[in-house]
Scaffold this active site. Structure first.
Site, PDB file in Angstrom:
ATOM      1  N   ARG A 129      35.144  30.807  44.310  1.00 53.92           N
ATOM      2  CA  ARG A 129      36.557  31.005  44.647  1.00 53.92           C
ATOM      3  C   ARG A 129      37.022  32.394  44.212  1.00 53.92           C
ATOM      4  O   ARG A 129      37.247  33.276  45.020  1.00 53.92           O
ATOM      5  CB  ARG A 129      37.419  29.904  43.998  1.00 53.92           C
ATOM      6  CG  ARG A 129      38.840  29.822  44.577  1.00 53.92           C
ATOM      7  CD  ARG A 129      39.825  30.810  43.966  1.00 53.92           C
ATOM      8  NE  ARG A 129      39.993  30.685  42.538  1.00 53.92           N
ATOM      9  CZ  ARG A 129      40.737  31.484  41.800  1.00 53.92           C
ATOM     10  NH1 ARG A 129      41.388  32.500  42.364  1.00 53.92           N
ATOM     11  NH2 ARG A 129      40.804  31.343  40.485  1.00 53.92           N
ATOM     12  N   HIS A 169      41.001  31.258  31.376  1.00 55.31           N
ATOM     13  CA  HIS A 169      40.396  32.016  32.469  1.00 55.31           C
ATOM     14  C   HIS A 169      40.515  33.483  32.075  1.00 55.31           C
ATOM     15  O   HIS A 169      41.626  34.021  32.007  1.00 55.31           O
ATOM     16  CB  HIS A 169      41.148  31.735  33.772  1.00 55.31           C
ATOM     17  CG  HIS A 169      40.635  32.489  34.953  1.00 55.31           C
ATOM     18  ND1 HIS A 169      39.723  31.941  35.846  1.00 55.31           N
ATOM     19  CD2 HIS A 169      40.892  33.740  35.401  1.00 55.31           C
ATOM     20  CE1 HIS A 169      39.452  32.833  36.791  1.00 55.31           C
ATOM     21  NE2 HIS A 169      40.150  33.942  36.538  1.00 55.31           N
ATOM     22  N   HIS A 217      39.224  37.678  32.111  1.00 55.71           N
ATOM     23  CA  HIS A 217      38.594  38.770  32.848  1.00 55.71           C
ATOM     24  C   HIS A 217      38.073  39.810  31.866  1.00 55.71           C
ATOM     25  O   HIS A 217      38.572  39.940  30.748  1.00 55.71           O
ATOM     26  CB  HIS A 217      39.583  39.407  33.833  1.00 55.71           C
ATOM     27  CG  HIS A 217      39.796  38.588  35.064  1.00 55.71           C
ATOM     28  ND1 HIS A 217      40.308  39.110  36.224  1.00 55.71           N
ATOM     29  CD2 HIS A 217      39.557  37.281  35.321  1.00 55.71           C
ATOM     30  CE1 HIS A 217      40.379  38.160  37.146  1.00 55.71           C
ATOM     31  NE2 HIS A 217      39.936  37.045  36.617  1.00 55.71           N
ATOM     32  N   CYS A 227      41.683  39.228  40.988  1.00 58.08           N
ATOM     33  CA  CYS A 227      42.828  38.834  41.803  1.00 58.08           C
ATOM     34  C   CYS A 227      43.172  39.934  42.802  1.00 58.08           C
ATOM     35  O   CYS A 227      43.499  41.046  42.396  1.00 58.08           O
ATOM     36  CB  CYS A 227      44.035  38.544  40.918  1.00 58.08           C
ATOM     37  SG  CYS A 227      45.524  38.138  41.871  1.00 58.08           S
TER      38      CYS A 227
END
Length: 312
Positions: A14, A211, A213, A244
């Protein structure tokens, strides 16, 4: 799950694929998901129910979810932007549905074209829709607090607002909230501070995962902070692909291979066979020959005499 210390949620199919130019074939996606599940990855976010015109890379998500559901023991997750997306995810059979609630309202308007008030209304509608389902058929519903650590558009984000939005989402009846470092601004002290505040205001059981990064090289440091404080689920992406598309410069998911190596070397069981996981990377790289993949462990190889916690 009883024999796992830390759950790895793979988000590459995803979050990884939505940010690259290549559109991976449905069959290659299925092969990736099957191979990671066979390596022991317990949960995979396989796609997003957004309009194909917005993210064409994920146009086949319903088919991919239906396929992933046939893999025994795999928790199948999907991202949704609104009630319509949630309806589609429910129809496809996702075990877990996540919706992004951006703490930065500017990012929310760019990402899902909704204000905080509008997003909370969508979340309420989704909760009500899930409650209409028979108890055994209800997907887990998580709200991801996006840009919780900072925003490339607005800059610093209020920690008070992060907590306030978490409280509002929990009050609406969501199963849990997650902290999301959408832009790679986060640091370990900030992660621990936010986690403690949400636990104090929402209950410890309402926040289990992060989550993260690696945009500024803090990914594994933040993951270690998450483990130290007691969070039990960490998102990562095979080869570190993704980010994103609506947050400028927000590249760099944590590399699943490096995260699994770190945890297993520490003696924490992930349930993942790291050698099988490294083989999955080759499969994905072959399907995405034009895309760059990251990670130190795949480049250096496992240390001589390395013994993983899983299976030991």
């Amino acid at each position: 799950m009883t024999n796992i210390d830390i759950e790895i949620s793979e988000v590459g199919p995803r979050d990884g694929l939505q940010s690259i130019k290549t559109i991976m074939s449905t069959e290659d996606k299925k092969a990736w998901i099957a191979a990671e599940a066979a390596a022991g990855v317990p949960e995979i976010e396989v796609g997003s129910f957004v309009p194909p015109s917005v993210i064409p890379q994920l146009a086949d998500t319903a088919e991919v979810v239906a396929y992933a559901r046939t893999i025994p023991g795999l928790a199948v997750a999907a991202l949704v932007p609104n009630l319509r997306g949630a309806e589609n995810a429910i129809a496809a059979g996702a075990h877990k549905i996540s919706i992004p609630l951006s703490v930065s309202e500017t990012h929310s308007l760019k990402n899902v074209k909704r204000s905080h008030v509008q997003m909370l209304e969508e979340i309420d509608l989704i909760v009500q829709r899930i409650r209409e389902l028979p108890e055994g058929e209800r997907p887990k519903f998580e709200v991801g607090l996006s840009t919780a650590f900072g925003c490339t558009i607005e800059g610093p984000v209020s920690e008070d607002l992060v907590v306030q939005l978490a409280v509002k989402a929990v009050a609406l009846g969501v199963d849990e909230v997650g902290l999301s470092d959408t832009t790679g601004y986060g640091n370990p002290a900030q992660l621990k501070r936010l986690t403690k505040r949400i636990w104090e205001n929402c209950g410890r059981e309402k926040l289990n995962g992060v989550h993260l990064h690696n945009t500024r090289g803090q990914g594994l440091a933040n993951a270690l902070a998450a483990v130290d404080i007691g969070l039990t689920t960490i998102d990562s992406s095979l080869g570190g692909i993704g980010g994103c598309p609506f947050a400028p410069g927000a590249s760099g998911n944590i590399v699943t291979e490096d995260l699994v190596f770190m945890l297993e070397a520490m003696g924490l069981k992930t349930g993942i066979d790291i050698e099988k996981l490294l083989a999955v990377r080759e499969l994905v790289q072959k399907a995405l020959p034009e895309e760059e993949m990251y990670g130190f462990t795949p480049e250096a190889g496992l240390p001589k005499g390395f013994v993983a916690a899983t299976g030991s």
